[in-house]
Design a protein around this motif. Structure first.
Motif, short mmCIF file in Angstrom:
data_model
loop_
_atom_site.label_atom_id
_atom_site.label_comp_id
_atom_site.label_asym_id
_atom_site.label_seq_id
_atom_site.Cartn_x
_atom_site.Cartn_y
_atom_site.Cartn_z
N SER A 193 0.87 -1.17 0.00
CA SER A 193 0.00 0.00 0.00
C SER A 193 0.91 1.22 0.00
CB SER A 193 -0.88 0.01 1.24
OG SER A 193 -1.62 -1.18 1.35
N LEU A 194 0.78 2.09 -1.02
CA LEU A 194 1.72 3.19 -1.19
C LEU A 194 1.03 4.50 -1.51
CD1 LEU A 194 4.25 1.31 -3.51
CD2 LEU A 194 4.51 1.72 -1.06
N TYR A 195 1.76 5.61 -1.32
CA TYR A 195 1.41 6.95 -1.77
C TYR A 195 0.04 7.40 -1.26
CZ TYR A 195 1.46 11.05 -4.80
OH TYR A 195 1.46 12.33 -5.27
N ALA A 196 -0.05 7.62 0.04
CA ALA A 196 -1.31 8.06 0.64
C ALA A 196 -1.56 9.54 0.39
CB ALA A 196 -1.29 7.80 2.13
N MET B 233 -2.14 4.71 -10.39
CA MET B 233 -1.16 5.15 -9.40
C MET B 233 -1.33 6.63 -9.07
SD MET B 233 2.00 3.09 -11.15
CE MET B 233 3.18 3.24 -9.84
N GLU B 234 -0.65 7.07 -8.01
CA GLU B 234 -0.55 8.45 -7.56
C GLU B 234 -1.90 9.15 -7.42
OE1 GLU B 234 2.51 10.59 -9.66
OE2 GLU B 234 3.83 8.85 -9.61
N PRO B 235 -2.74 8.68 -6.50
CA PRO B 235 -4.05 9.31 -6.28
C PRO B 235 -3.91 10.69 -5.63
CG PRO B 235 -3.61 7.73 -4.56
CD PRO B 235 -2.49 7.60 -5.55
N ASN B 236 -4.87 11.54 -5.90
CA ASN B 236 -4.97 12.86 -5.27
C ASN B 236 -6.43 13.12 -4.95
OD1 ASN B 236 -2.25 14.23 -5.33
ND2 ASN B 236 -2.42 13.46 -7.41
N LEU B 237 -6.67 13.58 -3.71
CA LEU B 237 -8.02 13.90 -3.26
C LEU B 237 -8.21 15.40 -3.18
CD1 LEU B 237 -8.33 11.32 -0.35
CD2 LEU B 237 -9.90 11.49 -2.28
N GLY C 79 -16.79 17.51 -2.44
CA GLY C 79 -16.48 16.10 -2.64
C GLY C 79 -16.53 15.28 -1.38
N PRO C 80 -15.64 14.35 -1.29
CA PRO C 80 -14.34 14.36 -1.96
C PRO C 80 -14.40 13.88 -3.42
CG PRO C 80 -14.47 12.48 -0.52
CD PRO C 80 -15.74 13.26 -0.33
N PHE C 81 -13.45 14.42 -4.21
CA PHE C 81 -13.19 13.96 -5.56
C PHE C 81 -11.84 13.26 -5.54
CE2 PHE C 81 -16.17 17.33 -6.50
CZ PHE C 81 -16.91 16.79 -7.54
N LEU C 82 -11.66 12.28 -6.41
CA LEU C 82 -10.42 11.51 -6.46
C LEU C 82 -9.95 11.43 -7.90
CD1 LEU C 82 -8.33 9.60 -5.12
CD2 LEU C 82 -10.03 7.77 -5.33
N ALA C 83 -8.68 11.77 -8.14
CA ALA C 83 -8.07 11.66 -9.47
C ALA C 83 -6.79 10.85 -9.32
CB ALA C 83 -7.77 13.04 -10.03
#
Length: 129
Positions: free
Chosen positions: A40-43, A97-101, A106-110
């Motif tokens: 589990s990576l990149y929170a 990979m590399e999610p951003n909230l 929102g939340p929106f997630l990209a």
């Protein structure tokens, strides 16, 4: 983020004015909020609708997928049906990979998605919690 197993896990703490403490029981121990057999990576974290939401990318049998969880009461739960199991939020054939909230409205997630050897940005619909 590395637990005793040697696998990456996602941990969450908050500052209470004098020290960093777990947000809920096990949020920064015993596998954290991800607590999965894969890496589990990149929170990334946001605070929307009165609660925190965390997203990360997860190794699901060699496939990277986006997972998301939110705090409900004193327990971390999936941020929507299927958001932290199987193919997660992304559930695609490419590497997600590399999610951003983002919080507002929102939340929106990209996240970044590998499609046919290249990278494309994806923005799914609002995560309803």
């Amino acid at each position: 983020w590395c637990e005793a197993s040697g696998m990456g896990e996602i941990d969450v703490r908050r500052y209470n004015g004098s020290s960093w403490v777990e947000v809920s029981k096990g949020s920064a121990s015993d596998g954290g909020i991800s607590n999965t057999p894969g890496q589990s990576l990149y929170a990334t974290i946001t605070y929307a609708s009165g609660k925190p939401t965390v997203a990360w990318y997860e190794d699901v049998a060699g496939q990277w997928e986006i997972y998301a969880a939110t705090l409900k009461g004193n327990q971390w739960v999936e941020a929507g049906d299927g958001a932290a199991v199987g193919g997660g939020v992304s559930d695609t054939a490419g590497a997600s990979m590399e999610p951003n909230l983002a919080a507002e409205g929102g939340p929106f997630l990209a996240w970044q998605e590998t499609v046919g050897g290249g990278n494309e940005g994806y923005v799914p619909s609002l995560i309803h919690i």
